[in-house]
Design a protein around this motif. Sequence first.
Motif, short mmCIF file in Angstrom:
data_model
loop_
_atom_site.label_atom_id
_atom_site.label_comp_id
_atom_site.label_asym_id
_atom_site.label_seq_id
_atom_site.Cartn_x
_atom_site.Cartn_y
_atom_site.Cartn_z
N GLY A 1 0.82 -1.21 0.00
CA GLY A 1 0.00 0.00 0.00
C GLY A 1 0.85 1.24 0.00
O GLY A 1 0.53 2.23 0.67
N GLY A 2 1.93 1.20 -0.78
CA GLY A 2 2.98 2.21 -0.71
C GLY A 2 2.51 3.65 -0.77
O GLY A 2 2.92 4.48 0.04
N LEU A 3 1.64 3.98 -1.73
CA LEU A 3 1.22 5.38 -1.87
C LEU A 3 0.36 5.83 -0.69
O LEU A 3 0.39 7.01 -0.31
CB LEU A 3 0.46 5.58 -3.19
N ILE B 1 -1.80 15.69 -5.58
CA ILE B 1 -0.77 14.83 -6.21
C ILE B 1 -1.02 13.36 -5.89
O ILE B 1 -1.01 12.50 -6.78
CB ILE B 1 0.64 15.24 -5.73
N LEU B 2 -1.28 13.05 -4.62
CA LEU B 2 -1.31 11.65 -4.19
C LEU B 2 -2.62 10.94 -4.47
O LEU B 2 -2.62 9.76 -4.81
CB LEU B 2 -1.00 11.59 -2.69
N MET C 1 -2.89 7.45 -6.45
CA MET C 1 -3.40 6.21 -5.84
C MET C 1 -4.51 5.60 -6.70
O MET C 1 -4.55 4.38 -6.90
CB MET C 1 -3.92 6.50 -4.42
N ILE C 2 -5.40 6.43 -7.20
CA ILE C 2 -6.50 5.93 -8.04
C ILE C 2 -5.94 5.29 -9.31
O ILE C 2 -6.40 4.23 -9.75
CB ILE C 2 -7.47 7.08 -8.39
N LYS C 3 -4.93 5.91 -9.88
CA LYS C 3 -4.31 5.39 -11.09
C LYS C 3 -3.66 4.04 -10.85
O LYS C 3 -3.62 3.18 -11.74
CB LYS C 3 -3.28 6.39 -11.62
N ARG C 4 -3.17 3.81 -9.63
CA ARG C 4 -2.50 2.56 -9.29
C ARG C 4 -3.47 1.48 -8.84
O ARG C 4 -3.05 0.40 -8.43
CB ARG C 4 -1.47 2.81 -8.18
N TYR D 1 -3.57 -4.09 -2.50
CA TYR D 1 -3.06 -2.91 -3.21
C TYR D 1 -1.58 -3.08 -3.51
O TYR D 1 -0.83 -3.69 -2.75
CB TYR D 1 -3.27 -1.65 -2.37
N ALA D 2 -1.17 -2.48 -4.61
CA ALA D 2 0.22 -2.62 -5.06
C ALA D 2 1.15 -1.71 -4.26
O ALA D 2 0.73 -0.73 -3.67
CB ALA D 2 0.32 -2.27 -6.55
#
Length: 424
Positions: free
Chosen positions: A90-92, A120-121, A125-128, A197-198
């Motif tokens: 869940g990096g971001l 920015i974040l 996150m949505i994109k990932r 989550y990635a």
Amino acid sequence: MATILFISLFGFLILGVPIAVALGLASVIAVWWGGQIPLLILAQREFTSIDSFPLMAIPFFILAGSLMESGGISRRLINFANSLTGHIKGGLGVVAVVTSMFFGAISGSSAATVAALGTILIPAMIKRGYHRNFAGGVQAVSGELGVIIPPSIPMILYAVSTETSVGDMFIAGVIPGLLIGFSLLLAVYFIAKRRGYASEERVSWPGRWQAFKEASLALIMPVIILGGIYGGIFTPTEAAGVAVAYAFVIGMFVYREITWKSLLPILGQSVITTSIVMFIIANAGLFGWILSRESVPQMVGDFFATISTNPFVFLLLVNLLLFIVGMFFETGASIIILAPLLTPVAMQFGIDPVHFGLVMIVNLAMGMCTPPVGVNLFISCQIAKISLEEITKGVLPFLFVLIVDLLLVSYIPQISLWLPHLFK
């Protein structure tokens, strides 16, 4: 007079009148109804409410936060946090919490933290592949660290309202801020792991060093502020002026992301924000003066004493009250009105005013990310393009964590008082 004051206030709030205006109008009606105080006194009391040297720190910290935000600080802090924690599950989401801790030590504002970092974040996150309610929720909740980790505008308001040391409030907020930050990190990690989550690619040590160098000038700012205050170099108000000068030099001449052309809009926005805050303080101060004149603080103390003389019960009741108030009222106004009422009562129960101040601020900070009027929720909703109902679902798991943190801060005074006592 007190009865008319409260009836008028709730009437205006039901009609949807902004809280600052409602406080002022209710005060005018109460004084006019009583007929014992000349209306001219109201203007004098409002001026007295903002005629305070420590309050000068508020416009300076607002301006410093705006300069740091426009000067590219938020992007550099995000890059540095990502280099340290982006590889965690869940990096971001983890980056959002860590960066909010860094940025909170600069801006002093919860809403500014969410706006500066969320733009920015949250899209990242949505994109990932993160759910929108999770992306918006974690940023909204992380933003409350902006008023718990010093410098903090609500801490200044509490200190002025209760004649408590601003410096003590600042240093007392360090450990509670870290406690809440790390507990949110754990919550993000376990939720992200359960949902799959990635994580981001691990950054090499040379890459981390480069990110640190780029963000180092921003990371030094809290050290300058707190170090200068407790080193006896300057007062908290003077520290705010130093922060403005530092932010201006870094943004204009080092990072060169602030231009002379962009400086005027930055100053204009800071003036508007300061005017709003000061307008709230003036009207809330007038409201509080009437309450004091009508001996409402003593009545509140007597009321709590009739319920229980146990400080643990008192803190539980106060936390329930503040949690409800925080859901409907703006944090600054709540502190100015309630702190002079509740702090003397807390001291009667043997509770240190600095400790009680942290209890109030941590509790009311949750109101920034709880419906129906949580400002952090609305900012995150706009960025994530979701409804208030959707983001509330994403916030609920984190609210449970925040409530546990609040109970720890409430019932373990050393969390708030250890550092202030260490520096004395």
